[in-house]
Design a protein around this motif. Sequence first.
Motif, short mmCIF file in Angstrom:
data_model
loop_
_atom_site.label_atom_id
_atom_site.label_comp_id
_atom_site.label_asym_id
_atom_site.label_seq_id
_atom_site.Cartn_x
_atom_site.Cartn_y
_atom_site.Cartn_z
N GLY A 32 35.39 31.90 33.16
CA GLY A 32 36.65 32.65 33.19
C GLY A 32 36.45 34.16 33.16
O GLY A 32 36.93 34.87 34.06
N ALA A 33 35.76 34.62 32.14
CA ALA A 33 35.59 36.07 32.01
C ALA A 33 34.65 36.63 33.05
O ALA A 33 34.96 37.59 33.75
CB ALA A 33 35.09 36.41 30.60
N TRP A 34 33.47 36.04 33.16
CA TRP A 34 32.43 36.61 34.02
C TRP A 34 32.53 36.12 35.46
O TRP A 34 32.29 36.90 36.39
CB TRP A 34 31.06 36.33 33.43
N GLY A 35 32.89 34.87 35.67
CA GLY A 35 32.97 34.34 37.02
C GLY A 35 34.23 34.72 37.76
O GLY A 35 34.26 34.77 38.98
N THR A 36 35.30 35.01 37.02
CA THR A 36 36.58 35.35 37.65
C THR A 36 36.95 36.80 37.39
O THR A 36 36.99 37.62 38.30
CB THR A 36 37.70 34.41 37.15
N VAL A 37 37.24 37.14 36.15
CA VAL A 37 37.78 38.47 35.83
C VAL A 37 36.78 39.58 36.15
O VAL A 37 37.11 40.54 36.86
CB VAL A 37 38.24 38.54 34.36
N TRP A 38 35.57 39.50 35.63
CA TRP A 38 34.59 40.57 35.85
C TRP A 38 34.00 40.54 37.26
O TRP A 38 33.35 41.50 37.68
CB TRP A 38 33.46 40.47 34.82
N SER A 39 34.20 39.48 38.01
CA SER A 39 33.63 39.38 39.36
C SER A 39 34.62 39.72 40.47
O SER A 39 34.27 39.67 41.64
CB SER A 39 33.07 37.97 39.59
#
Length: 116
Positions: free
Chosen positions: A34-41
């Motif tokens: 969620g955080a790294w694969g979607t939001v931060w990417s």
Amino acid sequence: MATRRSVLGDAHVDRASENMTDFDIPFQTMITEGAWGTVWSGDALTKRERSIVTIALLAALGHEEELAMHVRATANTGASAEDIREALMHVAIYAGVPAANTAIKVAKEALLGLKT
């Protein structure tokens, strides 16, 4: 995972991975996806911009440990000490001086190793 490593650094991610147990593997998976694969990417903001937003939110919410981690991560995101200071000035106005005061102390320690 590549984005998480690029922001937080290999040492941090390796430590987090080594400390995972059956209890928190689902949580760590959710964060990574969620955080790294979607939001931060995403493409809409740069890592620098995401870093500034994250620092402001963590400061406003009083999440000191995560705040320190993300302040240290600015070495990888391109956010400067001036960016951090300006984000925390916004926190003072929109979330309150006590939250910003604590965040300034956390940021100084994370950036400069200064105990306040």
